[in-house]
Design a protein around this motif. Structure first.
Motif, short mmCIF file in Angstrom:
data_model
loop_
_atom_site.label_atom_id
_atom_site.label_comp_id
_atom_site.label_asym_id
_atom_site.label_seq_id
_atom_site.Cartn_x
_atom_site.Cartn_y
_atom_site.Cartn_z
N ILE A 56 -21.99 -50.44 -0.30
CA ILE A 56 -21.54 -49.86 -1.57
C ILE A 56 -22.66 -49.06 -2.22
N ARG A 57 -23.88 -49.61 -2.22
CA ARG A 57 -25.01 -48.89 -2.82
C ARG A 57 -25.29 -47.60 -2.06
N ARG A 58 -25.18 -47.66 -0.73
CA ARG A 58 -25.39 -46.45 0.07
C ARG A 58 -24.32 -45.41 -0.21
N ALA A 59 -23.08 -45.84 -0.34
CA ALA A 59 -22.00 -44.90 -0.64
C ALA A 59 -22.18 -44.28 -2.02
N SER A 60 -22.65 -45.07 -2.99
CA SER A 60 -22.89 -44.53 -4.33
C SER A 60 -23.99 -43.48 -4.30
N ASP A 61 -25.07 -43.75 -3.57
CA ASP A 61 -26.16 -42.77 -3.47
C ASP A 61 -25.68 -41.48 -2.80
N THR A 91 -21.14 -46.55 -12.09
CA THR A 91 -20.04 -47.36 -12.62
C THR A 91 -19.15 -47.86 -11.49
N MET A 92 -18.79 -46.96 -10.57
CA MET A 92 -17.94 -47.37 -9.46
C MET A 92 -18.67 -48.38 -8.57
N GLY A 93 -19.97 -48.17 -8.34
CA GLY A 93 -20.73 -49.12 -7.53
C GLY A 93 -20.79 -50.49 -8.17
N SER A 94 -20.99 -50.54 -9.49
CA SER A 94 -21.02 -51.82 -10.19
C SER A 94 -19.67 -52.52 -10.12
N LEU A 95 -18.58 -51.75 -10.27
CA LEU A 95 -17.24 -52.33 -10.19
C LEU A 95 -16.97 -52.91 -8.80
N LEU A 96 -17.32 -52.16 -7.77
CA LEU A 96 -17.07 -52.64 -6.40
C LEU A 96 -17.94 -53.84 -6.07
N ARG A 97 -19.17 -53.87 -6.56
CA ARG A 97 -20.03 -55.03 -6.30
C ARG A 97 -19.49 -56.28 -6.99
N SER A 98 -19.01 -56.13 -8.21
CA SER A 98 -18.42 -57.28 -8.91
C SER A 98 -17.17 -57.77 -8.18
N VAL A 142 -4.73 -55.08 -18.44
CA VAL A 142 -4.75 -54.71 -17.02
C VAL A 142 -4.47 -53.23 -16.85
N ARG A 143 -3.51 -52.70 -17.62
CA ARG A 143 -3.18 -51.28 -17.53
C ARG A 143 -4.37 -50.42 -17.95
N ASP A 144 -5.10 -50.84 -18.99
CA ASP A 144 -6.27 -50.09 -19.43
C ASP A 144 -7.33 -50.04 -18.33
N TYR A 145 -7.59 -51.19 -17.71
CA TYR A 145 -8.63 -51.23 -16.68
C TYR A 145 -8.22 -50.43 -15.45
N LEU A 146 -6.97 -50.54 -15.03
CA LEU A 146 -6.52 -49.78 -13.87
C LEU A 146 -6.59 -48.28 -14.15
N ALA A 147 -6.17 -47.87 -15.35
CA ALA A 147 -6.25 -46.45 -15.70
C ALA A 147 -7.69 -45.98 -15.73
N GLY A 148 -8.60 -46.82 -16.24
CA GLY A 148 -10.02 -46.45 -16.26
C GLY A 148 -10.60 -46.31 -14.86
N ILE A 149 -10.20 -47.21 -13.96
CA ILE A 149 -10.70 -47.14 -12.58
C ILE A 149 -10.26 -45.84 -11.92
N PHE A 150 -8.97 -45.52 -12.02
CA PHE A 150 -8.47 -44.31 -11.38
C PHE A 150 -9.02 -43.06 -12.06
N MET A 151 -9.24 -43.12 -13.37
CA MET A 151 -9.81 -41.99 -14.07
C MET A 151 -11.22 -41.68 -13.56
N ILE A 152 -12.01 -42.74 -13.33
CA ILE A 152 -13.36 -42.54 -12.81
C ILE A 152 -13.33 -42.07 -11.37
N ILE A 153 -12.44 -42.65 -10.55
CA ILE A 153 -12.35 -42.24 -9.15
C ILE A 153 -11.95 -40.78 -9.04
N GLU A 154 -10.98 -40.36 -9.84
CA GLU A 154 -10.47 -38.99 -9.77
C GLU A 154 -11.33 -38.00 -10.55
N LEU A 177 -14.40 -48.56 -18.60
CA LEU A 177 -13.22 -48.93 -17.82
C LEU A 177 -12.02 -49.20 -18.72
N ARG A 178 -12.25 -49.59 -19.98
CA ARG A 178 -11.13 -49.91 -20.88
C ARG A 178 -10.94 -48.87 -21.97
N VAL A 179 -12.04 -48.33 -22.51
CA VAL A 179 -11.97 -47.44 -23.67
C VAL A 179 -12.80 -46.19 -23.41
#
Length: 308
Positions: A56-61, A91-98, A142-154, A177-179
């Motif tokens: 995950i760290r390598r992919a983030s870099d 942010t995405m790396g931290s989310l995936l590690r958690s 849950v909807r807020d977090y899912l929307a935040g995840i996809f917003m960051i990915i996209e 991720l929420r706000v």
């Protein structure tokens, strides 16, 4: 050596309609097989977590490096743009590690319990019921977090972008991720839950367009007016002050509208994101002055029609 340890719990084994027969279950402990199995499970879990976190760290870099190269190819070398992509990847790396830590921990605990001959059916059933209850009670969260995840990915927007989120328009100051937090033109801060964002208009991705409409008298020669404005935009194109702002040469598009006593000539220019304001002011100022010096009349104000 094999031994059994009472677990202190009871499992119902009664026939339908009765609750009399209760059978205690026991933990299975074989020395030294059971400790070795548990040790092997823990080692595999730790090694698997280390490999996944490193991947995950390598992919983030790599994501940050690709984004940096792409931004530099587009001529956007400001630290703000580069920091935006670095923060997004972090942010995405931290989310995936958690998420990796939670999944591996749960699987490790369940595997160790299975090695000790603990029945997992009641545990899984309780977890399923608890998950359903949590999902029903926290649907908006849950909807807020899912929307935040996809917003960051996209990569819909990032810190420093000028966006229109429907309820509010302004510059993004923080993306969570929420706000999402943004500041509008009046300095007011808006906190918008990601799950409530139905559409996003981003004015800061790629490039912006400077659009200027210059009004003149409708009886003036359009070819003469366009010729004057061509000289104006050529001067702006060659001005070192705007060399780093312009992506393409400004263009005199031509006649935009003709009304009673008024003819509008449009000039456009492609600029770097959020840099169109200075170009618009320069074109308007120089264009009006050039038209005035050339004796081009401004739009006429026609008298109102007589009352019937």
């Amino acid at each position: 050596m094999t031994s059994t340890l009472p677990a202190g719990a009871l499992v119902a084994a009664a026939s339908p309609g009765t609750m009399d027969a209760m059978v205690p279950y026991t933990l299975e402990w074989n020395w030294p097989e059971t400790p070795l199995i548990i040790l092997a499970i823990l080692v595999i879990a730790l090694v698997g977590r280390w490999l996944l976190v490193r991947a995950i760290r390598r992919a983030s870099d790599l994501a940050v490096d690709r984004a940096t190269r792409r931004r530099r190819e587009q001529g956007q070398n400001e630290p703000l743009h580069l920091a935006r992509y670095a923060a997004r990847a972090a942010t995405m790396g931290s989310l995936l590690r958690s998420l990796t830590n939670v999944v591996i921990s749960v699987l490790t605990v369940l595997t160790v319990l299975a090695a000790l001959n603990v029945p997992l059916t009641p545990v899984l059933a309780s977890a399923g019921v608890g998950g359903v209850a949590l999902g029903i009670g926290a649907q908006s969260l849950v909807r807020d977090y899912l929307a935040g995840i996809f917003m960051i990915i996209e990569d819909q927007y990032g810190v420093g972008d000028l966006v229109d989120l429907g309820e509010a328009t302004g510059t993004v100051e923080d993306v969570g991720l929420r706000v999402t937090r943004l500041r509008d033109g009046n300095g007011q801060i808006w906190y918008i839950r990601n799950g409530e964002i139905a559409r996003v208009g981003n004015q800061s991705q790629g490039w912006s367009t400077a659009t200027v409409d210059l009004p003149v008298d409708s009886t003036e020669s359009s070819a003469r007016v366009i010729e004057i404005l061509d000289a104006v935009v050529a001067g702006i194109r060659d001005d070192p002050e705007f060399a780093k702002v312009l992506i393409d040469d400004p263009q005199v598009v031509g006649i935009q509208a003709v009304e009673a006593g008024r003819m509008t000539i449009r000039v456009t220019a492609k600029t770097r994101p959020n840099e169109q304001g200075g170009i618009q002011r320069a074109i308007l100022d120089r264009g009006l002055q050039a038209l005035k010096d050339a004796g081009v009349r401004g739009p006429r104000t026609l008298p109102p029609p007589p009352a019937l």
